[in-house]
Write a protein that holds these residues in place. Structure first.
Motif, PDB file in Angstrom:
ATOM      1  N   PHE A  24       0.822  -1.215   0.000  1.00 31.74           N
ATOM      2  CA  PHE A  24       0.000   0.000   0.000  1.00 31.74           C
ATOM      3  C   PHE A  24       0.851   1.258   0.000  1.00 31.74           C
ATOM      4  O   PHE A  24       0.472   2.264  -0.573  1.00 31.74           O
ATOM      5  N   ALA A  25       1.979   1.197   0.669  1.00 33.63           N
ATOM      6  CA  ALA A  25       2.847   2.373   0.806  1.00 33.63           C
ATOM      7  C   ALA A  25       4.193   2.047   0.155  1.00 33.63           C
ATOM      8  O   ALA A  25       5.176   1.800   0.840  1.00 33.63           O
ATOM      9  N   SER A  38      -0.561   6.381  12.926  1.00 32.93           N
ATOM     10  CA  SER A  38      -1.787   5.869  13.526  1.00 32.93           C
ATOM     11  C   SER A  38      -1.498   5.428  14.956  1.00 32.93           C
ATOM     12  O   SER A  38      -0.522   4.724  15.205  1.00 32.93           O
ATOM     13  N   GLU A  39      -2.333   5.872  15.879  1.00 29.91           N
ATOM     14  CA  GLU A  39      -2.233   5.412  17.261  1.00 29.91           C
ATOM     15  C   GLU A  39      -3.553   4.756  17.625  1.00 29.91           C
ATOM     16  O   GLU A  39      -4.612   5.352  17.442  1.00 29.91           O
ATOM     17  N   GLN A  40      -3.468   3.531  18.103  1.00 29.50           N
ATOM     18  CA  GLN A  40      -4.670   2.774  18.443  1.00 29.50           C
ATOM     19  C   GLN A  40      -4.499   2.117  19.802  1.00 29.50           C
ATOM     20  O   GLN A  40      -3.384   1.801  20.197  1.00 29.50           O
ATOM     21  N   ARG A  41      -5.624   1.879  20.475  1.00 31.00           N
ATOM     22  CA  ARG A  41      -5.572   1.153  21.749  1.00 31.00           C
ATOM     23  C   ARG A  41      -6.572   0.013  21.683  1.00 31.00           C
ATOM     24  O   ARG A  41      -7.604   0.102  21.012  1.00 31.00           O
ATOM     25  N   ALA A  42      -6.224  -1.057  22.383  1.00 32.07           N
ATOM     26  CA  ALA A  42      -7.101  -2.230  22.414  1.00 32.07           C
ATOM     27  C   ALA A  42      -6.739  -3.067  23.635  1.00 32.07           C
ATOM     28  O   ALA A  42      -5.841  -2.707  24.395  1.00 32.07           O
ATOM     29  N   LYS A  43      -7.437  -4.182  23.772  1.00 37.55           N
ATOM     30  CA  LYS A  43      -7.172  -5.058  24.918  1.00 37.55           C
ATOM     31  C   LYS A  43      -5.935  -5.939  24.690  1.00 37.55           C
ATOM     32  O   LYS A  43      -5.351  -6.451  25.627  1.00 37.55           O
ATOM     33  N   THR A  44      -5.551  -6.099  23.402  1.00 33.67           N
ATOM     34  CA  THR A  44      -4.314  -6.838  23.090  1.00 33.67           C
ATOM     35  C   THR A  44      -3.495  -6.008  22.104  1.00 33.67           C
ATOM     36  O   THR A  44      -4.048  -5.217  21.331  1.00 33.67           O
ATOM     37  N   LEU A  87      -3.683   2.960   8.611  1.00 34.91           N
ATOM     38  CA  LEU A  87      -2.570   3.379   7.743  1.00 34.91           C
ATOM     39  C   LEU A  87      -2.878   3.078   6.275  1.00 34.91           C
ATOM     40  O   LEU A  87      -2.536   3.870   5.393  1.00 34.91           O
ATOM     41  N   LYS A  88      -3.525   1.950   6.015  1.00 35.53           N
ATOM     42  CA  LYS A  88      -3.906   1.614   4.634  1.00 35.53           C
ATOM     43  C   LYS A  88      -4.860   2.670   4.080  1.00 35.53           C
ATOM     44  O   LYS A  88      -4.720   3.108   2.943  1.00 35.53           O
ATOM     45  N   ARG A  89      -5.840   3.089   4.918  1.00 39.45           N
ATOM     46  CA  ARG A  89      -6.788   4.123   4.468  1.00 39.45           C
ATOM     47  C   ARG A  89      -6.054   5.432   4.189  1.00 39.45           C
ATOM     48  O   ARG A  89      -6.321   6.095   3.193  1.00 39.45           O
ATOM     49  N   GLN A  90      -5.121   5.807   5.076  1.00 40.21           N
ATOM     50  CA  GLN A  90      -4.350   7.036   4.869  1.00 40.21           C
ATOM     51  C   GLN A  90      -3.538   6.950   3.580  1.00 40.21           C
ATOM     52  O   GLN A  90      -3.459   7.912   2.827  1.00 40.21           O
ATOM     53  N   SER A  91      -2.948   5.796   3.336  1.00 36.01           N
ATOM     54  CA  SER A  91      -2.140   5.595   2.134  1.00 36.01           C
ATOM     55  C   SER A  91      -2.993   5.758   0.876  1.00 36.01           C
ATOM     56  O   SER A  91      -2.579   6.393  -0.088  1.00 36.01           O
ATOM     57  N   GLU A  92      -4.207   5.195   0.909  1.00 36.48           N
ATOM     58  CA  GLU A  92      -5.125   5.322  -0.235  1.00 36.48           C
ATOM     59  C   GLU A  92      -5.475   6.794  -0.479  1.00 36.48           C
ATOM     60  O   GLU A  92      -5.498   7.253  -1.615  1.00 36.48           O
ATOM     61  N   LYS A  93      -5.747   7.545   0.607  1.00 35.40           N
ATOM     62  CA  LYS A  93      -6.076   8.962   0.465  1.00 35.40           C
ATOM     63  C   LYS A  93      -4.900   9.730  -0.130  1.00 35.40           C
ATOM     64  O   LYS A  93      -5.091  10.611  -0.969  1.00 35.40           O
TER      65      LYS A  93
END
Length: 98
Positions: free
Chosen positions: A30-31, A67-73, A85-91
């Protein structure tokens, strides 16, 4: 693409590091112009939203993708960050194509 993984206040196990490197290597599709990626893994106190925080910066000429993300894992946070990041790359491709 060179991948630097940094952890804050803990040591990532080999399995997690390999998981991240594998996921980031797929971003090449993608990038294409990416020169490297910085991954920062942190533990946060907010267990309700998820206390694993992943910040990924893909270094590219012109503009970095972040991209900064939070989750349980960490794996879940990495997956979500890669999708963003893929969406940003497409834009970016659309922006520079015109």
């Amino acid at each position: 693409m060179e991948v630097k993984i940094q952890t804050v206040k803990f040591d990532a196990d080999k399995r997690l590091v390999e998981f991240i490197e594998k996921k980031i290597s797929k971003l090449d599709r993608f990038a294409e112009r990416a020169t490297g990626a910085d991954v920062i893994l942190k533990l946060d106190k907010d267990a309700e939203k998820g206390n694993k925080v992943v910040n990924i910066t893909v270094r590219m000429p012109g503009a970095d993708l972040v991209s900064e993300q939070r989750a349980k894992t960490f794996e879940e946070a990495v997956d979500t960050a890669i999708d963003a990041l893929k969406r940003q790359s497409e834009k970016n491709k659309e922006r520079y194509a015109h």
